[in-house]
Write an enzyme that holds these catalytic residues in place. Structure first.
Site, short mmCIF file in Angstrom:
data_model
loop_
_atom_site.label_atom_id
_atom_site.label_comp_id
_atom_site.label_asym_id
_atom_site.label_seq_id
_atom_site.Cartn_x
_atom_site.Cartn_y
_atom_site.Cartn_z
N GLN A 1 -7.65 -3.02 10.14
CA GLN A 1 -8.74 -1.73 9.50
C GLN A 1 -9.87 -2.55 8.92
O GLN A 1 -8.92 -3.04 7.63
CB GLN A 1 -8.41 -0.54 9.58
N CYS B 1 3.33 5.04 5.78
CA CYS B 1 4.05 3.88 6.46
C CYS B 1 5.64 3.36 6.23
O CYS B 1 5.77 3.72 5.37
CB CYS B 1 2.89 3.25 6.06
N SER C 1 -6.26 6.14 9.67
CA SER C 1 -4.28 6.21 8.90
C SER C 1 -3.96 7.10 7.84
O SER C 1 -3.38 7.45 8.01
CB SER C 1 -3.85 4.83 8.87
N HIS D 1 0.07 -0.97 -0.33
CA HIS D 1 -0.18 -0.21 -0.27
C HIS D 1 0.80 1.50 -0.01
O HIS D 1 2.30 1.11 0.86
CB HIS D 1 -1.17 -0.21 1.10
N HIS E 1 -5.36 5.35 1.03
CA HIS E 1 -4.72 4.38 0.09
C HIS E 1 -4.37 5.17 -0.35
O HIS E 1 -6.01 4.16 -1.16
CB HIS E 1 -4.41 3.53 1.40
#
Length: 266
Positions: A233, A215, A256, A155, A259
């Site tokens: 998630q 990330c 977060s 991702h 993505h």
């Protein structure tokens, strides 16, 4: 000589990209929840002002233990040579030696049996299975079960100021709006869909994620490794399982940030 905080975390520590917290439980229920996902390491102990998480147990040391985020996404506990020790899931923790924590790990500090501290964290998705593990019948059953089994994905994450931890290895403080983050992800997707085939897409994705993803998986071109149901998630997990192998997602929103997901294996 100074303590853990004075020396700083180990060189393998990294800014976390997954949600994590520690719950304190007593006979009366949950007493407090402390989030531990905003910095690479947290020191736990009894001396307020000198630690990140204060332990009320009287037998704990001034700097009793540390919880550290690894660069590969895993979470570790280190007992800082405490006087009365640390227990992890009923077993003593060796002093000054990192031990891996999992979601639901139960910790006890010092001699107080009345308080249990429970770790809550998203699965890292980082720890690689060995070749031998990949050949076991159980792994093959999970890996062949389609939407309910083990999958693998990479991702590219773009954070915005409304996420619960608006910081990353790229930006100490994220100030962009959700709309700006979405626009960035859309631009990245436009760049990627011009790839001529699946291999070029995978290569281009890895290069882009390595420089643009917020990330820590950016260090591996965005690769999250294999993960099962409930380890990520919900929006991310569902977005991954909706893809075919080699397919790139539309922008996916989670707690977060935004993505892009590239599914790389069943």
């Amino acid at each position: 000589m100074g303590g853990f905080r004075a020396k700083g975390p180990p060189e393998w520590a990294s800014q976390p990209c997954r949600l994590a917290s520690v719950e304190t439980h007593t006979a009366e229920g949950i007493q407090q929840t402390v989030h531990i996902d905003k910095q690479p390491a947290y020191v736990l102990g009894r001396e307020a002002g000198a630690v990140d998480v204060v332990l009320s147990e009287p037998s704990t040391s001034r700097e009793h233990a540390a919880i550290v985020h690894h660069a590969d996404g895993r979470l570790f506990l280190i007992d800082l040579a405490s006087s009365h020790g640390t227990m992890l899931d009923g077993r003593p923790v060796p002093k000054n030696k990192p031990v891996e924590l999992k979601n639901g790990s139960k910790l006890r500090f010092g001699n107080n049996p009345a308080a249990t501290h429970i770790v809550r964290c998203e699965a890292s998705g980082e720890k690689r299975r060995s070749r031998e593990d990949a050949e076991t019948p159980e792994y093959k059953r999970q890996n062949s079960s389609g939407s309910g089994g083990i999958v693998r994905a990479s991702h590219l994450l773009v954070k915005h100021r409304n996420v619960r931890r608006p910081s990353s290895w790229k930006e100490p403080t994220v100030t962009r709006s959700p709309e700006e983050a979405l626009a960035m992800v859309k631009t990245f997707r436009e760049q990627l869909i011009s790839s001529s085939d699946e291999q070029q897409l995978a290569d281009n994705f890895a290069r882009l994620a390595s420089t643009e993803s917020h990330c820590s998986s950016a260090k591996r071109g965005g690769d999250l490794g294999p993960f099962g149901p409930g380890q990520m998630q919900a929006a991310f997990d569902e977005g991954t399982r909706a893809l075919q192998i080699g397919e790139l997602s539309q922008p996916v929103s989670s707690d977060s940030g935004w993505h892009l997901i590239l599914r790389t294996a069943v």
